[in-house]
Design a protein around this motif. Structure first.
Motif, mmCIF file in Angstrom:
data_model
loop_
_atom_site.group_PDB
_atom_site.id
_atom_site.type_symbol
_atom_site.label_atom_id
_atom_site.label_comp_id
_atom_site.label_asym_id
_atom_site.label_seq_id
_atom_site.Cartn_x
_atom_site.Cartn_y
_atom_site.Cartn_z
ATOM 1 N N MET A 173 0.997 -1.313 -0.443
ATOM 2 C CA MET A 173 -0.098 -0.029 -0.273
ATOM 3 C C MET A 173 0.447 1.597 0.314
ATOM 4 S SD MET A 173 -2.973 -1.188 2.465
ATOM 5 C CE MET A 173 -2.508 -1.839 3.771
ATOM 6 N N VAL A 174 1.679 1.546 0.661
ATOM 7 C CA VAL A 174 3.116 2.362 0.258
ATOM 8 C C VAL A 174 4.217 2.111 -0.781
ATOM 9 C CG1 VAL A 174 4.940 3.533 2.267
ATOM 10 C CG2 VAL A 174 3.404 2.302 3.363
ATOM 11 N N ALA A 175 4.395 1.459 -0.995
ATOM 12 C CA ALA A 175 5.629 1.256 -2.254
ATOM 13 C C ALA A 175 4.615 1.270 -3.193
ATOM 14 C CB ALA A 175 6.040 -0.202 -1.773
ATOM 15 N N GLY A 176 3.267 1.250 -3.613
ATOM 16 C CA GLY A 176 2.518 1.455 -4.538
ATOM 17 C C GLY A 176 2.927 2.748 -4.883
ATOM 18 N N GLN A 177 2.045 3.965 -3.876
ATOM 19 C CA GLN A 177 2.479 5.224 -4.351
ATOM 20 C C GLN A 177 4.455 5.743 -4.503
ATOM 21 O OE1 GLN A 177 -1.101 6.410 -1.832
ATOM 22 N NE2 GLN A 177 0.530 7.686 -1.313
ATOM 23 N N ALA A 336 8.886 10.192 0.027
ATOM 24 C CA ALA A 336 8.090 11.179 1.905
ATOM 25 C C ALA A 336 7.534 9.869 2.140
ATOM 26 C CB ALA A 336 7.300 11.966 1.884
ATOM 27 N N LEU A 337 6.700 8.500 1.860
ATOM 28 C CA LEU A 337 6.337 7.714 2.291
ATOM 29 C C LEU A 337 7.346 6.388 2.635
ATOM 30 C CD1 LEU A 337 2.473 7.208 0.630
ATOM 31 C CD2 LEU A 337 3.194 8.033 2.568
ATOM 32 N N ALA A 338 8.317 6.783 1.092
ATOM 33 C CA ALA A 338 9.802 5.142 2.150
ATOM 34 C C ALA A 338 9.984 5.091 3.648
ATOM 35 C CB ALA A 338 11.161 5.823 1.650
ATOM 36 N N PRO A 339 10.207 5.960 4.132
ATOM 37 C CA PRO A 339 10.819 5.540 5.806
ATOM 38 C C PRO A 339 9.392 4.578 6.369
ATOM 39 C CG PRO A 339 11.155 7.916 5.683
ATOM 40 C CD PRO A 339 10.058 7.670 4.180
ATOM 41 N N MET A 340 7.864 5.171 6.190
ATOM 42 C CA MET A 340 6.622 4.633 6.147
ATOM 43 C C MET A 340 7.141 2.915 6.588
ATOM 44 S SD MET A 340 2.779 5.351 6.510
ATOM 45 C CE MET A 340 2.675 6.281 7.191
ATOM 46 N N ALA A 341 7.462 2.806 4.947
ATOM 47 C CA ALA A 341 7.243 1.573 4.674
ATOM 48 C C ALA A 341 8.001 0.549 4.914
ATOM 49 C CB ALA A 341 7.336 1.738 3.192
ATOM 50 N N LEU A 342 10.038 1.309 4.912
ATOM 51 C CA LEU A 342 11.079 0.333 5.402
ATOM 52 C C LEU A 342 10.462 -0.129 6.952
ATOM 53 C CD1 LEU A 342 13.943 2.692 4.164
ATOM 54 C CD2 LEU A 342 12.920 0.069 4.174
ATOM 55 N N ALA A 343 9.825 1.449 8.446
ATOM 56 C CA ALA A 343 9.299 0.710 9.218
ATOM 57 C C ALA A 343 8.344 -0.286 9.655
ATOM 58 C CB ALA A 343 8.797 1.806 9.930
ATOM 59 N N VAL A 390 10.130 16.618 2.229
ATOM 60 C CA VAL A 390 10.166 15.781 2.932
ATOM 61 C C VAL A 390 11.140 14.946 3.385
ATOM 62 C CG1 VAL A 390 10.687 13.520 1.509
ATOM 63 C CG2 VAL A 390 8.888 15.561 0.288
ATOM 64 N N THR A 391 12.275 15.725 4.100
ATOM 65 C CA THR A 391 12.830 15.873 4.898
ATOM 66 C C THR A 391 12.182 15.928 6.524
ATOM 67 O OG1 THR A 391 14.485 16.413 3.883
ATOM 68 C CG2 THR A 391 14.647 16.196 6.316
ATOM 69 N N GLY A 392 11.421 16.747 6.669
ATOM 70 C CA GLY A 392 10.023 17.076 7.823
ATOM 71 C C GLY A 392 9.407 16.265 8.219
ATOM 72 N N LEU A 393 9.249 15.211 7.126
ATOM 73 C CA LEU A 393 8.316 14.562 7.448
ATOM 74 C C LEU A 393 8.917 12.993 7.837
ATOM 75 C CD1 LEU A 393 5.701 14.910 4.654
ATOM 76 C CD2 LEU A 393 5.702 15.299 6.531
ATOM 77 N N VAL A 394 10.070 13.110 7.653
ATOM 78 C CA VAL A 394 10.603 11.043 8.092
ATOM 79 C C VAL A 394 10.637 10.892 9.493
ATOM 80 C CG1 VAL A 394 12.798 10.340 8.646
ATOM 81 C CG2 VAL A 394 12.336 11.811 6.355
ATOM 82 N N PRO A 395 11.129 11.454 10.653
ATOM 83 C CA PRO A 395 9.859 11.048 11.981
ATOM 84 C C PRO A 395 9.538 10.628 12.078
ATOM 85 C CG PRO A 395 11.927 13.023 12.296
ATOM 86 C CD PRO A 395 11.274 13.128 10.671
ATOM 87 N N GLY A 396 8.332 10.919 11.563
ATOM 88 C CA GLY A 396 6.699 10.776 11.719
ATOM 89 C C GLY A 396 6.840 10.244 11.210
ATOM 90 N N ILE A 399 8.156 6.476 12.813
ATOM 91 C CA ILE A 399 7.178 5.685 13.647
ATOM 92 C C ILE A 399 6.028 5.528 13.621
ATOM 93 C CG2 ILE A 399 6.326 6.813 16.297
ATOM 94 C CD1 ILE A 399 8.906 8.495 16.208
ATOM 95 N N ALA A 400 5.087 6.187 12.043
ATOM 96 C CA ALA A 400 3.376 5.674 12.718
ATOM 97 C C ALA A 400 3.656 4.515 11.810
ATOM 98 C CB ALA A 400 2.889 6.886 11.585
ATOM 99 N N GLY A 401 4.794 4.519 10.685
ATOM 100 C CA GLY A 401 5.172 3.088 10.462
ATOM 101 C C GLY A 401 5.237 1.895 10.887
ATOM 102 N N LEU A 402 5.959 2.482 11.637
ATOM 103 C CA LEU A 402 6.361 0.956 12.969
ATOM 104 C C LEU A 402 4.958 0.550 14.054
ATOM 105 C CD1 LEU A 402 8.805 -0.315 14.553
ATOM 106 C CD2 LEU A 402 8.950 1.924 16.458
ATOM 107 N N GLY A 403 4.610 1.955 14.162
ATOM 108 C CA GLY A 403 3.434 1.456 14.979
ATOM 109 C C GLY A 403 2.017 0.644 14.105
ATOM 110 N N GLN A 404 1.864 0.906 12.344
ATOM 111 C CA GLN A 404 0.751 0.350 12.107
ATOM 112 C C GLN A 404 1.563 -1.281 11.486
ATOM 113 O OE1 GLN A 404 1.301 3.207 8.599
ATOM 114 N NE2 GLN A 404 -0.339 3.520 8.822
ATOM 115 N N GLY A 405 3.043 -1.497 11.344
ATOM 116 C CA GLY A 405 3.452 -2.731 11.460
ATOM 117 C C GLY A 405 3.527 -3.562 12.708
ATOM 118 N N LEU A 406 3.490 -3.325 13.820
ATOM 119 C CA LEU A 406 2.803 -3.950 14.728
ATOM 120 C C LEU A 406 1.754 -4.190 14.535
ATOM 121 C CD1 LEU A 406 5.040 -1.634 17.599
ATOM 122 C CD2 LEU A 406 5.671 -4.352 16.263
#
Length: 490
Positions: A173-177, A336-343, A390-396, A399-406
């Motif tokens: 879902m993330v990697a699609g975009q 911008a969504l890459a950190p979410m996908a990896l986490a 995009v850089t400013g969005l990385v931390p959020g 962390i959001a991706g980590l939570g979704q993955g759990l």
């Protein structure tokens, strides 16, 4: 307006999954799902989910090339999502009846053909029709993935396979975009937006060859006939709810949208009455009410719905905010969504080990992490708009991706943990229908709210306010997760 291209499925586990009875004639024992077979079905699972989101970053170029306009662009997205959501349960039932491998192969072939039709569409209406057909093909293929895993694995192997499925679902879902942005910007051989559909064709062809050799055939021992009244009433209930919500804003909320919304609860009530009546007289309805008597399935489905609706809206809103309002290119919007996908992927792989130690409390902890990430994104957007980077969005995002993955992979295991193998197709069909309907509903509700607010508020409050609404939904998910059964059966 919204939606996804194939992302690679995660690597297959290193050990062969043990043989199990796969259900079939006489219940004979058949080979289990091996590593390459698991890779293949996960590849099939990634395609429909990727294509739900890949269109998000391609919509501006589709509008430019085909002069589609807002209403038709909504249909490019909604046509796929509606056909997909409406037919998923039927796809699961057909797999139980005719064989899941057979339906998987047919769905994969149809998905490749309809993707080609999308990529070659000469006008907007042809693209809409091809997207509807593509959604129907996805509905034939996707339920067979979970049903095959559920009926041809057991014990720790099943837990690992379901965790990989959850990782694949979230990552796709993330990697699609992300992939969509790269493909549109690359403009390979002048294909532009068409490449987001054409890239599916070789992937589907490879999937067909692999599936024919590596995926075992499974079916229910006592397959039930298709429940025609239930199928038609479920389709009516979903269409009359999702069609006006996804198309209403762009169309200006004409009379038909209000009439459809008025019909939807009556259609849902009639569906439930027909299903309960069939269950009482010993028939096998499309969605057996007795299946919802399973506590793990019932409570897990509620959490899947909440989590997926918020996630669907989030993905759409981020794409629109970054690309169409802030003017970032498709690559930047996707990356911008890459950190979410990896986490997400990393947390998904850690899930089985964490669940063995902490049980389903992992879901509640994941909700807390996701709340922190969404809150950080809202604060960043509020503070930095319109200079959001995009850089400013990385931390959020991370962390959001980590939570979704759990959360998501564990919830998939919870929902299916008590479903008998002979009902694997029905159970997986109900779950993916819930997920897909929630994604579509989230896009329609949060997306429409964001677009309406952004049109009347140039100060940039629309994104943080929308994110805070999602944060409330995540908080509800974390609280409700405490009511899940503490342990998850394999």
């Amino acid at each position: 307006m919204t939606t996804t291209s194939p992302s690679p499925a995660p690597s297959a586990p290193p050990t062969t999954l043990p043989p199990v009875a796969a259900g079939g004639a006489g219940g004979a024992s058949r080979p289990g799902l091996g590593p390459l077979g698991l890779f293949t079905v996960l590849l099939g699972a990634s395609l429909p989910l990727v294509d739900f989101f890949i269109v998000n970053v391609a919509l501006p170029t589709i509008d430019h090339d085909l002069s589609a306009g807002p209403a038709l662009l909504e249909l490019v997205v909604a046509g796929y999502g509606l056909a997909y959501a409406v037919l998923l349960v039927l796809g699961g039932r057909l797999g139980d009846l005719f064989g899941r491998r057979r339906l998987f192969l047919a769905g994969m072939a149809a998905f490749g053909v309809t993707s080609l039709a999308c990529g070659l569409a000469p006008d907007a209406w042809t693209l809409v029709g091809a997207r509807v057909a593509q959604g129907a093909a996805a509905a034939m293929m996707l339920p067979q993935v979970l049903a095959t895993i559920h009926s041809s694995t057991k014990g720790p192997a099943r837990a690992r396979a379901l965790s990989l499925y959850g990782a694949t679902a979230g990552l796709s879902m993330v990697a699609g975009q992300v992939l969509g942005g790269v493909l549109v910007a690359a403009d390979i051989a002048g294909t532009g937006w068409r490449s987001v559909f054409l890239v599916n064709v070789p992937v589907a062809a490879a999937g067909l060859l692999l599936a024919a050799r590596t995926v075992p055939e499974t079916r229910a021992d006592r397959p039930a006939p298709v429940d025609l009244p239930g199928t038609l009433l479920l389709a009516l209930a979903l269409v009359t709810l999702l069609a006006p919500l996804t198309e209403g804003r762009a169309a200006g909320w004409p009379l038909w949208t209000w009439l459809a919304l008025a019909v939807s609860p009556f259609a849902a009530g009639a569906f439930w009455w027909v299903e309960r009546r069939a269950d009482r007289r010993g028939a096998v309805p499309l969605v057996p009410p007795s299946l919802l008597g399973l506590v793990s399935l019932r409570r897990g489905l509620g959490l899947v719905f909440l989590l997926s609706s918020g996630f669907g809206g989030f993905m759409f809103v981020i794409a629109v905010a970054l690309q169409q309002i802030l003017g970032l290119g498709p690559v930047a919007s996707g990356l911008a969504l890459a950190p979410m996908a990896l986490a997400f992927f990393g947390a998904s792989l850690a899930g089985p080990r964490l669940v063995r130690r902490w049980g389903t409390r992992v879901v509640a902890v994941g909700g807390l992490f996701q709340m922190l990430g969404i809150g950080l994104l809202a604060w960043t957007a509020w503070r930095s708009w319109p200079d959001l980077t995009v850089t400013g969005l990385v931390p959020g995002m991370a962390i959001a991706g980590l939570g979704q993955g759990l959360q998501l992979p564990v919830l998939f295991r919870v929902v299916l943990s008590e479903v008998p193998a002979e009902r694997a197709g029905v159970g997986s069909g109900v779950m993916v229908t819930t997920q897909q309907s929630a994604l579509t509903l989230g896009v329609a509700s949060l997306g429409s709210f964001f677009l309406s607010l952004s049109a009347s508020d140039p100060a940039g409050h629309a994104l943080p306010v929308t994110l805070l609404i999602q944060l409330v939904m995540v908080a509800a998910t974390a609280l409700l997760a405490l009511r899940l059964p503490r342990t998850v059966a394999n």
